[in-house]
Design a protein around this motif. Sequence first.
Motif, short mmCIF file in Angstrom:
data_model
loop_
_atom_site.label_atom_id
_atom_site.label_comp_id
_atom_site.label_asym_id
_atom_site.label_seq_id
_atom_site.Cartn_x
_atom_site.Cartn_y
_atom_site.Cartn_z
N LYS A 171 -5.14 -2.01 -31.42
CA LYS A 171 -6.42 -2.64 -31.06
C LYS A 171 -6.28 -4.16 -30.99
O LYS A 171 -5.71 -4.79 -31.87
N LEU A 172 -6.80 -4.71 -29.90
CA LEU A 172 -6.91 -6.16 -29.76
C LEU A 172 -8.36 -6.50 -29.47
O LEU A 172 -8.98 -5.88 -28.59
N SER A 173 -8.91 -7.45 -30.19
CA SER A 173 -10.30 -7.84 -29.98
C SER A 173 -10.39 -9.35 -29.86
O SER A 173 -9.66 -10.10 -30.52
N GLN A 174 -11.31 -9.80 -29.03
CA GLN A 174 -11.53 -11.24 -28.91
C GLN A 174 -12.36 -11.73 -30.10
O GLN A 174 -13.14 -10.96 -30.66
N PRO A 175 -12.27 -12.98 -30.55
CA PRO A 175 -11.50 -14.07 -29.93
C PRO A 175 -10.00 -14.01 -30.24
O PRO A 175 -9.18 -14.47 -29.46
N ASP A 219 -8.47 -10.59 -19.19
CA ASP A 219 -9.33 -11.05 -20.29
C ASP A 219 -8.51 -11.55 -21.48
O ASP A 219 -8.86 -12.54 -22.13
N PHE A 220 -7.40 -10.85 -21.77
CA PHE A 220 -6.58 -11.21 -22.94
C PHE A 220 -5.32 -11.98 -22.55
O PHE A 220 -4.60 -12.48 -23.41
N ASN A 221 -5.05 -12.03 -21.22
CA ASN A 221 -3.91 -12.78 -20.69
C ASN A 221 -2.58 -12.31 -21.30
O ASN A 221 -1.73 -13.12 -21.69
N ILE A 222 -2.43 -10.98 -21.41
CA ILE A 222 -1.18 -10.41 -21.93
C ILE A 222 -0.79 -9.21 -21.08
O ILE A 222 -1.63 -8.63 -20.38
N SER A 223 0.47 -8.83 -21.15
CA SER A 223 0.94 -7.63 -20.43
C SER A 223 0.66 -6.39 -21.29
O SER A 223 0.94 -6.40 -22.49
N VAL A 224 0.10 -5.35 -20.68
CA VAL A 224 -0.27 -4.15 -21.43
C VAL A 224 0.26 -2.90 -20.75
O VAL A 224 0.56 -2.90 -19.56
N LYS A 225 0.35 -1.82 -21.54
CA LYS A 225 0.77 -0.52 -21.03
C LYS A 225 -0.08 0.55 -21.70
O LYS A 225 -0.36 0.45 -22.91
N ASN A 226 -0.49 1.57 -20.96
CA ASN A 226 -1.32 2.69 -21.47
C ASN A 226 -2.59 2.16 -22.16
O ASN A 226 -2.95 2.57 -23.26
N ALA A 227 -3.26 1.20 -21.51
CA ALA A 227 -4.41 0.53 -22.14
C ALA A 227 -5.73 0.96 -21.51
O ALA A 227 -5.80 1.40 -20.36
N LEU A 228 -6.79 0.82 -22.31
CA LEU A 228 -8.16 0.97 -21.83
C LEU A 228 -9.00 -0.07 -22.57
O LEU A 228 -8.62 -0.56 -23.63
N LYS A 229 -10.13 -0.39 -21.98
CA LYS A 229 -10.94 -1.47 -22.53
C LYS A 229 -12.35 -0.99 -22.80
O LYS A 229 -12.93 -0.24 -22.00
N LEU A 230 -12.91 -1.39 -23.95
CA LEU A 230 -14.30 -1.13 -24.27
C LEU A 230 -15.04 -2.45 -24.23
O LEU A 230 -14.69 -3.38 -24.97
#
Length: 493
Positions: free
Chosen positions: A309-313, A365-376
Amino acid sequence: MDDQELGFKAGDVIEVVDATNKEWWWGRIVDSEGWFPASFVRLRVNQDEPMEEYLAHLEGAQAGEENRAGLGLLLGPGLPCKEQMRTNVINEIMSTERDYIKHLKDICEGYIKQCRKRTDMFTEEQLRTIFGNIEDIYRFQRKFLKGLEKKFNKEQPHVSEIGCCFLEHQTDFQIYSEYCNNHPNACMQLSKVMKVNKYVFFFEACRLLQKMIDISLDGFLLTPVQKICKYPLQLAELLKYTNPQHRDYKDVEAALNAMKNVARLINERKRRLENIDKIAQWQSAIEDWEGDDILSRSSDLLFSGELSKLSQPQAKSQQRMFFLFDHQMVYCKKDLLRRDMLYYKGRMDMDHMEVIDVEDGKEKDFNISVKNALKLRSLAGDEVHLLCAKKPEQKQRWLRAFADERTQVQHDQETGFSLTEVQKKQAMLNACKSHPAGKPKAVTRPYYDFLLRQKHPSLPTAVPQQQVFMLAEPKRKTSTFWHNIGRLTPFKK
């Protein structure tokens, strides 16, 4: 046995020669013929020739009565087999419905009325537990029978068009859900009071005063549970003997599906209510719980598993266990040493979240490379969570689970399903008892078993009539999902 009675054993196939009598039919097994009780047999599926073929046979059978009898398609004075069978099924539906109304009347007037006079023996709460909402069922069934009587053709029962009656009242049948869910409690309460002799004598006096048959009260109280099971079986039999050209065919077909859906709905509600204790136990095992109880808004665990899990900020990746319920998703952290212990870290309100499928690569939004991701992302836009699964198939399973959650919430709103405050409080109270203060908490073995057993019920091949939940849904392929939960969340000491 009488001389003219036909002997047969379970599994025999009997050719019906005469079914004009409601109780005794004349039949043939190989070279033996005789009378046999109609209630001892079940009519075979797909045994009839189409009507067109039957009429063609009839035209070519003018040569003699013997040929016509050989068809095995004429029963009674001039009525084709299918029409005679339809007459029998219609008569059975009407007869059992009238008997059932008398049954309900006897319970309401013979037992409940007398119990209410004895305030020294029964509280209103006790009566509500023992008899449930059977008085509501009685009022509804009288209205339903009136509708059936209007559509019933006494002179030619096979012409009757009763399918529309079931369709008109399909939502009303849902009141059986409350009765069936309460029935185990009714049995326990009744068993408790029947240990005292004065209650045994009182209930027996009620039965004798009302001139009811010699069955104990718990037997009478089982009748509504049996009845709601019987409707799909009767309608399936009726559809079998209704020609597609009959004006009632489409309504009977729709009525059969409607009553199967009623049984499925009752079954699903039963499953949900049985699970709320397990959900309450799960919550009580979580350390540092904050906010409302899970049961304040939810009643079903739909999916769970481990995600990053990654959440802003702050875009710091955290491994968390996620538990998706209807309306909300809770996430927890595993204890570093005791992997069976979970710490509450937060929850998301799924009613105000949109789920976005994120393509592999750079996430803006997070300015990172992702794999197998979804966003809420919250509908207000003030909350964004990026979730990453280890494998593509896990991500797809989560996307399906989020879609299922929205479907279930909508279905609950349409059918009016919700937990009562009493049910919520009782479940939490039971959970607190199982976790005395001061004891170290962990996700317990009963909850682990609950996760593994969390499957939709399937339709058994042979169904006891007294089980209301027999028409749940078709059998499914064995899923590895709950096995995976066990793997993702080890429950070890």
